[in-house]
Enzyme design. Structure first.
Site, mmCIF file in Angstrom:
data_model
loop_
_atom_site.group_PDB
_atom_site.id
_atom_site.type_symbol
_atom_site.label_atom_id
_atom_site.label_comp_id
_atom_site.label_asym_id
_atom_site.label_seq_id
_atom_site.Cartn_x
_atom_site.Cartn_y
_atom_site.Cartn_z
ATOM 1 N N SER A 1 49.959 52.668 37.489
ATOM 2 C CA SER A 1 50.689 51.645 38.249
ATOM 3 C C SER A 1 49.662 50.944 39.141
ATOM 4 C CB SER A 1 51.737 52.329 39.134
ATOM 5 O OG SER A 1 52.281 51.412 40.071
ATOM 6 N N TYR B 1 54.232 59.384 44.774
ATOM 7 C CA TYR B 1 54.129 58.451 43.646
ATOM 8 C C TYR B 1 52.728 57.863 43.571
ATOM 9 C CZ TYR B 1 55.316 54.661 40.414
ATOM 10 O OH TYR B 1 55.343 53.805 39.334
#
Ligand SMILES: NC(=O)c1ccc[n+]([C@@H]2O[C@H](COP(=O)([O-])OP(=O)(O)OC[C@H]3O[C@@H](n4cnc5c(N)ncnc54)[C@H](O)[C@@H]3O)[C@@H](O)[C@H]2O)c1
Length: 250
Positions: free
Chosen positions: A143, A156
């Site tokens: 990401s 995350y």
């Protein structure tokens, strides 16, 4: 001639969002596709959709947080199609939104197990199969949160940074054996993950940082993953490809 003609491709997290779009594009580009996910209904649906379009696909239920299930997934894939050429290790969860000190032990562990351990489990069992058939291409979904800090999403962001480290390390180790390993770093993409919950509501200026002024579609992101899996990307290795409408140009 499709980009992935005659290849066998595995997509984890293939029941929804980016993985679902990738499974469809891979099939369209000629691959036989294994869709893996914990979400059975969505996975069966997308495999049936692909078969309905005259291509080959199967759904296999597997939890990426469980090493034994990932091992069995790869074993079943090879038993079914005889080899494994491409893998998009893509399953992921956002986890809870909380400041670093407020992140619970349970949230930390779950996010790490799915997003980081899961990608390692995949590579651990995919690489030996690819070595047997003389090579392959792996794409791990990281990401842009793997490239910068994210307020209130410590687990995350840390897991996605970890995916890039794993990717670069494996690329160094297996390049000469014909296996390329790259990471995909999407920006905000409309998917199950971003629709189910407002992970970005901590930052109201979020979209204004996107040069294109909008979020991406799963298809736009998946196209890059499929290209990375293909022989057209034969000299791209150990790379973290940003697909974010210009967000990281800021
Ligand atoms: N949507 C975004 O804005 C965005 C941005 C950057 C990176 N990503 C990453 O892209 C990947 C795909 O996410 P998406 O946006 O398509 O979300 P999504 O929620 O639509 O899809 C994720 C899929 O992963 C599956 N999954 C979750 N936990 C699993 C597990 N333990 N085992 C097997 N499957 C599991 C889910 O069932 C779901 O089908 C994720 O790794 C995510 O972190 C997404």
């Amino acid at each position: 001639m499709g980009l992935l003609e005659k290849k066998v491709a595995l997509v984890t997290g293939g029941s929804s969002g980016i993985g679902r779009a990738a499974a469809q594009i891979m099939a369209r580009e000629g691959a036989r596709v294994v869709v893996a996910d914990i979400a059975q209904a969505g996975g069966e649906e997308i495999a049936a959709l692909i078969r309905g379009n005259g291509r080959e696909a199967v759904f296999i239920r597997a939890d990426m947080a469980e090493a034994g299930e990932v091992e069995a997934l790869i074993r079943r894939t090879v038993a079914l199609y005889g080899r494994l050429d491409c893998a998009l290790n893509n399953a992921g969860i956002p986890g809870d939104v909380a400041a670093t000190a407020d992140c619970t032990l349970e949230n930390w562990e779950r996010v790490m197990r799915v997003n980081l351990f899961g990608v390692w489990y995949c590579m651990k069992y995919e690489i030996p199969q690819m070595l047997k058939s003389g090579g392959g291409a792996i794409v791990n979904t990281s990401s842009i949160s793997g490239l910068h800090g994210v307020r209130h999403q410590a687990a995350y962001s840390a897991s996605k940074h970890g995916v890039i480290g794993l990717t670069k390390t494996a690329a160094l180790e297996y390049g000469k054996a014909g296996i390329r390993v790259n990471a995909l770093c999407p920006g905000w993409t409309i998917s199950g993950m971003t629709q189910k919950r407002e992970v970005h509501d901590v930052d109201p200026a979020f979209l204004s940082n996107y040069a294109v002024g909008r979020a991406g579609t799963p298809e736009e992101v998946a196209e890059s993953a499929v290209w990375l899996c293909s022989d057209r990307a034969s000299f791209v290795n150990g790379h973290a490809l940003i697909v974010d409408g210009g967000r990281m140009a800021l």
